[in-house]
Motif scaffolding. Structure first.
Motif, PDB file in Angstrom:
ATOM      1  N   ARG A 142     -20.731  23.780  -7.503  1.00  0.00           N
ATOM      2  CA  ARG A 142     -20.680  25.159  -6.949  1.00  0.00           C
ATOM      3  C   ARG A 142     -19.421  25.788  -6.741  1.00  0.00           C
ATOM      4  N   ASN A 157     -22.589  20.364  -5.117  1.00  0.00           N
ATOM      5  CA  ASN A 157     -21.468  21.009  -4.327  1.00  0.00           C
ATOM      6  C   ASN A 157     -20.094  21.155  -4.947  1.00  0.00           C
ATOM      7  N   ILE A 213     -18.444  27.297   0.737  1.00  0.00           N
ATOM      8  CA  ILE A 213     -19.005  27.067  -0.522  1.00  0.00           C
ATOM      9  C   ILE A 213     -20.155  27.967  -1.143  1.00  0.00           C
ATOM     10  N   ASP A 237     -18.083  23.730   4.085  1.00  0.00           N
ATOM     11  CA  ASP A 237     -19.670  23.946   3.969  1.00  0.00           C
ATOM     12  C   ASP A 237     -19.840  25.281   4.202  1.00  0.00           C
TER      13      ASP A 237
END
Length: 600
Positions: A300, A297, A395, A392
Motif C-alpha cells: 500500500r 501494508n 499508510i 499506521d
C-alpha cells in the motif's frame, strides 16, 4: 536532445526532501544503517536515475503498445523487459533495502522509496514485478519459518525469483471472508485447489521461478476471516539444492485485457487442476489474513508512491510539451513575438497544480518511510512505538490521497497537451490510463478511508491524529517569524486547514462508535482532507528550509526560490480544498442514508 517521452529522475528534489526537509542523518544513526551517509545516498540516487532513464523508460511506451501475451499457459512480456529485468537483478537493485543475512544490501526503506519512485515513473508496468516481490519478502521475514526463509529469501532478495500475492477470487474481492480456495494437509505440506484472479505478474518470462503467497482454507477451518491461512506455492518446487525442480500444479489460464499497465500481466491462476498444488503453511493456521497484511501494508505504501511517480512522469511530459508548443498570445503579454503555451497564465496554473502536489506527495510518502525505518531500528522502544503509530496513520493517507491526486494530475497532463493529449501517439494518455488502477488495487480509496476513520482515528480516541495535528500547528510561530512575506502568507491557509481537519477528526471520534455508517459516508472526504493538510504542512516546512538556504547565500538561488513560490501556490490554490471538504465529513449519512439503494 530531450523528447516528450524521456524521463529524468528529479534527483535534486529527492535530495532536498531526504537531506534538507526530513534528514538522512537520524536514519544513518540507527543500528545497522551507518553506511547510509549523504554521499552514499547521492551515489545510489544518481545511479538509479541512470538506470531508470536509460533502461526502463525507453521500454514504457513500446511495452504499452505491445502488452504481455498469453499462449497455452505461458506469458511473454514485451521485447526488452526480460533483459531489463536481468540488468535490474545484476545491478543489485532488488536487494537494496533487504537484510544482509539474506544477501541484501541493508539500506534504509527511506532510500529504497526514492528508487521505487524512479522505477514507477520510468515504467510502472515493469516496476510492479519487484513491488510484489518486496511484499513477499516482508511477509516471509515476519512470518516464515527458518527453513522457509533459508529456502526462499536469498533468491527473492536478489530478484532471481519473483513473488506474488494471491487474495482475490471471482466471488471474493474486498470481502476476503468469502475466500473458497482449499488447502488439504498432506504430510509436511498441503494440497492447494482453487482459482485466484487479478494476480499481478502471476506468470512471466523474466525470472526462473515465481513464489506465490496464497490465501486458502483448511478443511475444518471456521467460516469468515478466522478460517483463512497463508501458503507458499512456488511455480517450481525447490530441489534439494534449492534450485527450481519439479513443476508445481499451478497454471496461468488467462491474462486480463486492461485499461492500462498493458505490459504488466494480470493473471488468472488455477491451482490444483491435476490433483492439487503443493503449498507450505506460513505461520499459523487461521492467521493468514493477518500475515498477508504485512505484505499488503508494504504494498500500500508503494502504491501510494506510484501515485506520486506517475504524476511526476506526466508532469515532465506536460512541461516538455508546454515549452515546445507555440500557440496564441498570453493574457497581459505585450510582446509581438509568439511564445510557448508555458507562458499562458492558465497553463502555468495547471503546471503549478501538478508541481506543488507532486512535491507534497513526495514529502509525505518519504516521511512515511522515514518513520518506517525509525519504527524498526530505533534503540528506544517508546520511540519505535511512536513512529509505528505514525506509520499506521500515514499508510492509508499515502495510499489513498497520493493515488487520487496522481490520477487528477495525469488528467491535467492531458489537458496541458490539449487535443494532442487525447492522441495515443504522444504518450500522455498512457500515464492517465496507467494511473487509474492505483486507486483500486491493494484496497480502494474507500477501504483506505474506512481504515483511517476506524482503526487509525477512532480506535485510539484520535491520539495519533491529534499528535500529528499538534506538530503541524507548531509551524505557525516559525512561519510568522519569517521576514519573507510570502512565507508568512502560508500561515493562515495552513491554520485553517489544520483547524478543519481537527474538527473532522473530533467528529469521527465522537460519532464512529455509535453511527459508523455516518462516518463511513464521509470517510473519503476525511482522508482527502488529511492528505491536503499533511502536504500543506510539509510544503510550509520546505518553504522555511528554502528561505534559510537563501539567507545563507546558497548558490542555488533559482532552485530555492522556486520552492518558495511552489509552497505559496499550494497554500493559495490547493490547501483551501481541505476546509471545503469539512461539511461533507460532518454531514455524515444524512443524504446518503436517506437514499434507498433501490432508487440508485
Amino acid at each position: 536532445m530531450a523528447t516528450m517521452t524521456d524521463y529524468n529522475a528529479p534527483t535534486r528534489d529527492m535530495k532536498f526532501v531526504m537531506q534538507e526537509l526530513l534528514g538522512i542523518e537520524p536514519i544513518a544513526r540507527l543500528p545497522g544503517f551507518d553506511e547510509a551517509t549523504p554521499g552514499l545516498v547521492d551515489a545510489v540516487l544518481e545511479e538509479a536515475a541512470r538506470f531508470a532513464g536509460g533502461v526502463l523508460a525507453p521500454l514504457n511506451q513500446p511495452g504499452d503498445r505491445a502488452g504481455s501475451q498469453w499462449h497455452d499457459g505461458a506469458v511473454t512480456t514485451p521485447d526488452g523487459f526480460a533483459d531489463a529485468y536481468r540488468q535490474y537483478v545484476d545491478a543489485g537493485w532488488n536487494a537494496l533495502p533487504c537484510p544482509p543475512d539474506y544477501d541484501g544490501q541493508g539500506l534504509p526503506e527511506f532510500v529504497a522509496t526514492a528508487t521505487q519512485e524512479m522505477w514507477q515513473s520510468a515504467n510502472m508496468s515493469f516496476a510492479l514485478c519487484p513491488l510484489l516481490t518486496a511484499g513477499a519478502i516482508e511477509a516471509l521475514l515476519s512470518h516464515g519459518s527458518e527453513q522457509q526463509k533459508a529456502t526462499y529469501l536469498p533468491k527473492l532478495v536478489t530478484g532471481q525469483w519473483t513473488g506474488t500475492m494471491n487474495l482475490t477470487e471471482p466471488q471474493a474481492g474486498s470481502d476476503l471472508a468469502a475466500v473458497r480456495c482449499r488447502a488439504a494437509p498432506e504430510g509436511d505440506h498441503y494440497r492447494i485447489q482453487g482459482q485466484k484472479i487479478y494476480i499481478t505478474w502471476g506468470e512471466h518470462d523474466c525470472a526462473e521461478n515465481i513464489v506465490h503467497l496464497v490465501l486458502a482454507r483448511t478443511p475444518d477451518a471456521p467460516a469468515g476471516v478466522k478460517g483463512i491461512s497463508l501458503f507458499i506455492v512456488p511455480k517450481f518446487l525447490p530441489d534439494a539444492d534449492g534450485n527450481p525442480g519439479e513443476r508445481n500444479d499451478v497454471r496461468c489460464v488467462s491474462i486480463e485485457d486492461k485499461i492500462g499497465i498493458h505490459a504488466s500481466p494480470t493473471c488468472t491462476m488455477s491451482y490444483g487442476d491435476n490433483g492439487g498444488a503443493v503449498g507450505y503453511l506460513v505461520g499459523e493456521e487461521g492467521k493468514g489474513l493477518a500475515h498477508m497484511f504485512t505484505m499488503m501494508n508494504e504494498a500500500r505504501h508503494k502504491v501510494g508512491v506510484q501515485g506520486l511517480a506517475i504524476a511526476e512522469r506526466a508532469y515532465q511530459q506536460a512541461r516538455w510539451y508546454a515549452g515546445e508548443r507555440v500557440q496564441g498570445t498570453p493574457a497581459g503579454y505585450s510582446g509581438s513575438d509568439k511564445v510557448s503555451i508555458l507562458h499562458h497564465p492558465d497553463v502555468k496554473r495547471m503546471m503549478l497544480t501538478m508541481r506543488s502536489q507532486i512535491e507534497a506527495m513526495r514529502a509525505l510518502s518519504y516521511s512515511a518511510s522515514w518513520s518506517m525505518d525509525m519504527s524498526r531500528r530505533h534503540p528506544d522502544a517508546d520511540e519505535r512505538a511512536r513512529h509505528q503509530a505514525r506509520v499506521d496513520l500515514l499508510i492509508p493517507i499515502v495510499k489513498g490521497w497520493c493515488t487520487e491526486v496522481g490520477q487528477e494530475l495525469t488528467s491535467i497532463g492531458i489537458q496541458v497537451h490539449g487535443g494532442m493529449g487525447y492522441v495515443e501517439e504522444t504518450g500522455a494518455a498512457q500515464h492517465y490510463r496507467d494511473a487509474r488502477i492505483t486507486t483500486i488495487y491493494e484496497g480502494t480509496t474507500g477501504i483506505q478511508a474506512n481504515d483511517l476513520i476506524g482503526r487509525k482515528t477512532h480506535r485510539d480516541g484520535g491520539e495519533a491524529m491529534q499528535t500529528l495535528l499538534t506538530e503541524m500547528a507548531g509551524l505557525a510561530a516559525e512561519l510568522d517569524a519569517s521576514a519573507d512575506s510570502g512565507v508568512r502568507a502560508i500561515r493562515e491557509p495552513l491554520d485553517t486547514g489544520i483547524q478543519a481537519l481537527r474538527e473532522a477528526a473530533n467528529s469521527v471520534v465522537r460519532t464512529h462508535g455509535e453511527n459508523p455508517g455516518a462516518t463511513a459516508a464521509g470517510a473519503v472526504p476525511y482522508l482527502m482532507m488529511a492528505g491536503y493538510v499533511c502536504g500543506g504542512a510539509l510544503l510550509a516546512r520546505s518553504a522555511l528550509v528554502a528561505r534559510a538556504a537563501l539567507d545563507q547565500g546558497s548558490p542555488e538561488k533559482e532552485f530555492y526560490e522556486a520552492k518558495l513560490v511552489t509552497a505559496r501556490f499550494y497554500a493559495q490554490h490547493i490547501l483551501p480544498r481541505a476546509p471545503a471538504l469539512l461539511p461533507a465529513v460532518l454531514a455524515g449519512d444524512d443524504a446518503v442514508g436517506a437514499m434507498p439503494a433501490e432508487w440508485l
